[in-house]
Design an enzyme around this catalytic site. Structure first.
Site, PDB file in Angstrom:
ATOM      1  N   HIS A  17       9.538  11.795  -9.834  1.00 57.12           N
ATOM      2  CA  HIS A  17       9.680  10.335  -9.909  1.00 57.12           C
ATOM      3  C   HIS A  17       8.340   9.644  -9.679  1.00 57.12           C
ATOM      4  CE1 HIS A  17       9.205   9.891  -5.556  1.00 57.12           C
ATOM      5  NE2 HIS A  17       9.972  10.968  -5.442  1.00 57.12           N
ATOM      6  N   ARG A  69      15.018   6.395  -7.152  1.00 60.58           N
ATOM      7  CA  ARG A  69      13.670   6.596  -7.682  1.00 60.58           C
ATOM      8  C   ARG A  69      13.649   7.523  -8.904  1.00 60.58           C
ATOM      9  NH1 ARG A  69      14.204   8.884  -2.565  1.00 60.58           N
ATOM     10  NH2 ARG A  69      13.418  11.017  -2.185  1.00 60.58           N
ATOM     11  N   GLU A  95      16.162  15.473  -3.213  1.00 58.47           N
ATOM     12  CA  GLU A  95      15.013  15.979  -2.472  1.00 58.47           C
ATOM     13  C   GLU A  95      15.426  16.699  -1.193  1.00 58.47           C
ATOM     14  OE1 GLU A  95      12.378  17.323  -2.484  1.00 58.47           O
ATOM     15  OE2 GLU A  95      10.748  15.849  -2.508  1.00 58.47           O
TER      16      GLU A  95
END
Length: 238
Positions: A17, A69, A95
């Protein structure tokens, strides 16, 4: 003599991102699950999309983790590339999850920031990111999720927009031909990794291509080193 038949492979563009601000102007942290792209991140995603357009790349599918994001990056890439596609979402590719820095002893803060992305080897999987999820736990959820999506037969060219830690996990697996984690594979914001996937093996053609600064001449520190420096200046914990 048996005539050699070249394998058939599919093209994957794996992006991180674009740039985000994990801290507000007053120093308070933004929850990682809600942080949006900043102005620079928007420009980076637009530049990546323009590059795909100039190169004549057309995507069949687009996959994101579902965190804002990645969604915003993919949307801006598609807009700049002149393409309209529905985004596939896979939460297992979010993540690596950090804990609370307030719960970490001061002498262990640097290791909490840098340990998970410090290199490779037998001990890498035991490292925890910001006192939260371990590298092993990331691999346990991300690798099977990616393999399930990779097995889909409805694409020949795909855009996948994920995260720095997750990208390391996927790239390490493809480079090693099995479970691995090379923490030193840095991922710039909105970088592009170029991969050809086949039934025999993967061909990793390029890693960490950053459209807004190809040579990364201004970069000497990693993303986590930059965040650690911000934290040590007295900014509130993540």
């Amino acid at each position: 003599m048996t005539r050699y038949q070249a394998p058939t492979r599919r093209r994957l563009y794996l992006m991180r991102h674009g740039s985000v601000d994990y801290f507000r102007a007053d120093g308070s942290p933004v929850p990682p699950d809600t942080v949006p792209l900043n102005a620079e991140g928007e420009q980076q995603a637009d530049a990546a999309g323009a590059l795909f357009a100039d190169s004549g790349v057309r995507f069949d599918r687009v996959l994101v983790s579902g965190l804002p994001r990645t969604v915003q990056t993919a949307q801006r890439v598609l807009a700049a590339a002149g393409q309209q596609l529905v985004l596939d979402t896979e939460p297992e590719l979010q993540e690596i999850r950090g804990g609370r820095l307030a719960d970490i002893a001061p002498e262990q803060v640097a290791q909490a920031f840098l340990g998970a992305f410090g290199g490779a080897g037998a001990g890498a999987e035991h490292e925890r990111f910001l006192g939260g999820e371990s590298v092993a736990e990331l691999l346990d959820r991300a690798l099977p999720a990616f393999e399930r999506w990779r097995a889909r037969a409805d694409w020949q060219c795909a855009l996948v927009v994920l995260h720095g830690g997750v990208n390391r996990a996927l790239l390490s697996n493809l480079l090693a031909g099995g479970r691995a984690f090379f923490g030193a594979l840095e991922q710039q914001p909105a970088c592009i990794n170029v991969i050809d996937l086949g039934d025999d093996h993967a061909v990793v053609r390029a890693i960490n291509l950053a459209p807004t600064q190809w040579l990364q001449a201004r970069e000497q520190r990693t993303t986590m080193e930059k965040l650690l420096a911000l934290y040590q200046r007295g900014i509130a914990p993540l």
